[in-house]
Design an enzyme around this catalytic site. Structure first.
Site, PDB file in Angstrom:
ATOM      1  N   CYS A   1      42.009 -44.107  22.745  1.00 11.41           N
ATOM      2  CA  CYS A   1      41.532 -44.830  21.556  1.00 11.41           C
ATOM      3  C   CYS A   1      40.185 -44.331  21.036  1.00 11.41           C
ATOM      4  CB  CYS A   1      41.445 -46.322  21.873  1.00 11.41           C
ATOM      5  SG  CYS A   1      43.060 -47.057  22.147  1.00 11.41           S
TER       6      CYS A   1
HETATM    7  N1  LIG Z   1      46.730 -46.704  25.504  1.00  9.23           N
HETATM    8  C1  LIG Z   1      46.012 -47.650  24.962  1.00  9.23           C
HETATM    9  O1  LIG Z   1      45.181 -48.259  25.637  1.00  9.23           O
HETATM   10  C2  LIG Z   1      46.185 -48.047  23.500  1.00  9.23           C
HETATM   11  C3  LIG Z   1      45.592 -49.252  23.078  1.00  9.23           C
HETATM   12  C4  LIG Z   1      45.772 -49.651  21.758  1.00  9.23           C
HETATM   13  C5  LIG Z   1      46.497 -48.844  20.877  1.00  9.23           C
HETATM   14  N2  LIG Z   1      47.039 -47.673  21.309  1.00  9.23           N
HETATM   15  C6  LIG Z   1      47.804 -46.902  20.325  1.00  9.23           C
HETATM   16  O2  LIG Z   1      49.189 -47.107  20.569  1.00  9.23           O
HETATM   17  C7  LIG Z   1      49.928 -45.909  20.269  1.00  9.23           C
HETATM   18  C8  LIG Z   1      50.718 -45.473  21.497  1.00  9.23           C
HETATM   19  O3  LIG Z   1      49.792 -45.165  22.518  1.00  9.23           O
HETATM   20  P1  LIG Z   1      50.211 -45.092  24.047  1.00  9.23           P
HETATM   21  O4  LIG Z   1      48.932 -45.082  24.802  1.00  9.23           O
HETATM   22  O5  LIG Z   1      51.240 -46.109  24.360  1.00  9.23           O
HETATM   23  O6  LIG Z   1      50.900 -43.646  24.091  1.00  9.23           O
HETATM   24  P2  LIG Z   1      51.739 -43.014  25.304  1.00  9.23           P
HETATM   25  O7  LIG Z   1      51.563 -41.559  25.186  1.00  9.23           O
HETATM   26  O8  LIG Z   1      51.396 -43.707  26.582  1.00  9.23           O
HETATM   27  O9  LIG Z   1      53.242 -43.415  25.001  1.00  9.23           O
HETATM   28  C9  LIG Z   1      53.911 -43.026  23.864  1.00  9.23           C
HETATM   29  C10 LIG Z   1      55.380 -42.832  24.213  1.00  9.23           C
HETATM   30  O10 LIG Z   1      56.051 -42.513  22.987  1.00  9.23           O
HETATM   31  C11 LIG Z   1      57.007 -41.498  23.258  1.00  9.23           C
HETATM   32  N3  LIG Z   1      57.282 -40.809  22.002  1.00  9.23           N
HETATM   33  C12 LIG Z   1      56.552 -39.862  21.370  1.00  9.23           C
HETATM   34  N4  LIG Z   1      57.116 -39.544  20.199  1.00  9.23           N
HETATM   35  C13 LIG Z   1      58.226 -40.310  20.064  1.00  9.23           C
HETATM   36  C14 LIG Z   1      59.207 -40.446  19.076  1.00  9.23           C
HETATM   37  N5  LIG Z   1      59.150 -39.751  17.931  1.00  9.23           N
HETATM   38  N6  LIG Z   1      60.217 -41.302  19.302  1.00  9.23           N
HETATM   39  C15 LIG Z   1      60.284 -42.031  20.456  1.00  9.23           C
HETATM   40  N7  LIG Z   1      59.368 -41.950  21.421  1.00  9.23           N
HETATM   41  C16 LIG Z   1      58.342 -41.099  21.237  1.00  9.23           C
HETATM   42  C17 LIG Z   1      56.386 -40.645  24.321  1.00  9.23           C
HETATM   43  O11 LIG Z   1      57.376 -39.943  25.055  1.00  9.23           O
HETATM   44  C18 LIG Z   1      55.643 -41.686  25.170  1.00  9.23           C
HETATM   45  O12 LIG Z   1      56.447 -42.150  26.246  1.00  9.23           O
HETATM   46  C19 LIG Z   1      48.892 -44.892  19.808  1.00  9.23           C
HETATM   47  O13 LIG Z   1      48.805 -44.938  18.414  1.00  9.23           O
HETATM   48  C20 LIG Z   1      47.608 -45.413  20.421  1.00  9.23           C
HETATM   49  O14 LIG Z   1      46.464 -45.016  19.679  1.00  9.23           O
HETATM   50  C21 LIG Z   1      46.902 -47.263  22.614  1.00  9.23           C
END
Ligand SMILES: NC(=O)c1ccc[n+]([C@@H]2O[C@H](COP(=O)([O-])OP(=O)(O)OC[C@H]3O[C@@H](n4cnc5c(N)ncnc54)[C@H](O)[C@@H]3O)[C@@H](O)[C@H]2O)c1
Length: 460
Positions: free
Chosen positions: A302
């Site tokens: 983030c």
């Molecule tokens: N990790 C955090 O603490 C956090 C907190 C708030 C917001 N976010 C936001 O949430 C979003 C996701 O983050 P995350 O940490 O869960 O990411 P992550 O990398 O842990 O997980 C994302 C998942 O999406 C899958 N993926 C990628 N492209 C895809 C597609 N086109 N179709 C289907 N699956 C797909 C990946 O294989 C992965 O398993 C981001 O925008 C991030 O900024 C993250």
């Protein structure tokens, strides 16, 4: 040691009464379904696209709330693991995956197995491209899948962090083109920022207020109804744009305030001021002040990334977002500053950094999580190596740690390593560490977290 100790959902939610959910009506032939007599895809309440740190806890909360949940992820290993009861996210223990599966959850990488959901929530990554611009390719890909599934009355929510306007300008056109439906009348479209805080034992999806912003008021109504099943409090933004901005405001606020104390830490050291003591005293003010603490830089998905989405959008207006750029510069300088302080500390003790045995404690980006994404410790390690330090690391969450493609030696016997290292740098104060013992046994400590005290200890 049980590194996945934040088992917040287990137990507490097991006793929770499931929410009764009425199976959705299946309009014949709606949403472009093939009229070829094939079996209708199985219906579900929720399809989560992207089963990572954000999507998997959401799927768990929904499944534990009694919703029928399907997860779609491009990563076949993630899907196979989940279907076999394994978890790849520290805050979601395997016992919870087992319970989700028992409640009917299934994961898939096959679009045709995504089913016929009432609601789709997109939780895919929003990284930066090589030139630090927003990379929305995963969001576009997920919107493409959703568009092909779309049928009248469906709710689509984007949760991935992104710049204001993405839901309306990027996601809506893709959905409308693929489905022939219109957002606001044919289907509902909303943005809801994820506020998950990995490793936080006190706050989870259920008890963290959920902000929703709709493409239209009726879209916001639909999103509010959906999240009302999972969250104690739903907060309505004026529109999707304000909801998108909410997340970026929260992360930019943290980024800037961390930069403020990091810059102050540098000159406080030279002025002979104990900044942490000043922060402690300022924190006693019951209004108008929130404490932030200096550290070796910012990490995770983030804070180092999201503000870039906002500064990118601001630059399209023809001017920079100066606060963000300054915060990036200051926070980005911290790993180098830590290495300078390490060299200075060794030098004062008649030891050059070149050839010194330096033990790094904690290489993840925050305490009590296994996530190493964007961790500033990697930069600290690289800079120490380039100045000739001989590195060892320890992290209860990280079995193997590589720098420049080569594995760094992991301290097998932490006590012995602490006692023998020329310098111990505490970079992440995981709660598994016995900090009093480390402080007692180490020859020299550079404590970047302000958790220890002693004549041989220097605190950032
Ligand atoms: N990790 C955090 O603490 C956090 C907190 C708030 C917001 N976010 C936001 O949430 C979003 C996701 O983050 P995350 O940490 O869960 O990411 P992550 O990398 O842990 O997980 C994302 C998942 O999406 C899958 N993926 C990628 N492209 C895809 C597609 N086109 N179709 C289907 N699956 C797909 C990946 O294989 C992965 O398993 C981001 O925008 C991030 O900024 C993250």
């Amino acid at each position: 040691m049980n590194i996945f100790r934040n088992n917040r959902a287990a137990g507490r939610r097991r006793g929770q009464a499931p929410v009764a959910v009425t199976p959705p009506a299946q309009p014949a032939g709606a949403g472009g379904r093939p009229p070829d007599g094939r079996a209708a895809p199985p219906s579900s309440d929720l399809l989560v696209i992207g089963l990572g740190y954000v999507g998997l806890p959401l799927a768990r909360e929904a499944a534990f709330s009694g919703l029928r949940v399907v997860g779609y992820d491009l990563n076949a290993d993630v899907v196979a693991g989940l279907n076999a009861g394994r978890s790849h996210v520290g805050d979601v223990p395997p016992a919870d995956i087992a319970e989700m599966l028992a409640r009917g959850f299934r994961a898939t990488s096959a679009e045709e197995e995504a089913g016929d959901p009432d609601t789709v929530v997109i939780c895919v990554p929003t990284p930066l491209s090589a030139d630090s611009a927003p990379d929305l390719s995963a969001v576009r890909g997920a919107a493409g899948v959703t568009g092909r599934l779309l049928r009248p009355g469906m709710l689509v929510v984007l949760e991935s962090t992104t710049y204001p306007g993405t839901t309306d300008e990027v996601v809506r056109p893709l959905l409308e083109k693929a489905s022939g439906l219109t957002a606001g009348t044919g289907f509902s479209l909303a943005f809801s920022p994820e506020r998950i805080d990995p490793g936080n034992p006190d706050f989870c999806i259920r008890n963290t207020p959920k902000v929703v912003g709709g493409q239209t008021p009726s879209c916001a109504d639909a999103a509010e109804r959906f999240y009302g099943k999972l969250c104690d409090q739903v907060v309505r933004a004026r529109s999707a744009r304000e909801a998108e901005m909410t997340k970026l405001l929260e992360n930019t606020y943290r980024h800037i305030n961390i930069a403020l104390v990091n810059e102050m830490a540098i000159f406080s050291h030279e002025l002979g001021v104990d900044l942490r003591d000043a922060i402690r005293c300022a924190s006693t003010k019951p209004f108008g002040f929130q404490a932030f603490h200096p550290g070796p830089g910012v990490g995770g998905h983030c804070i180092p990334i999201d503000p870039n989405y906002l500064s990118y959008k601001v630059r399209t207006l023809g001017y920079p977002f100066r606060f963000v750029e300054l915060a990036q510069e200051i926070n980005g300088r911290m790993p180098g500053y830590i290495v300078d302080r390490a060299a200075e500390l060794l030098n004062r003790n008649a030891k050059p950094l070149n050839g010194a045995h330096v033990l790094l404690l904690g290489v993840t980006y925050k305490p009590d999580v296994a996530d190493q994404r964007e961790s500033p410790v990697r930069v600290v390690g690289r800079k120490l190596c380039s100045r000739g330090a001989v590195l060892t690391y320890h992290d209860p969450f990280v079995e193997e740690w590589r720098l420049n493609g080569k594995p760094v030696r992991r301290a097998a016997d932490l006590d012995a390593e602490v006692a023998s290292a020329d310098l111990v740098i505490l970079l992440q104060d995981h709660s598994a560490y016995d900090l009093d013992r480390i402080a007692r046994d180490a020859r020299l400590v550079l404590d970047t977290r302000g958790r220890t005290e002693g004549a041989h200890i220097e605190v950032l």
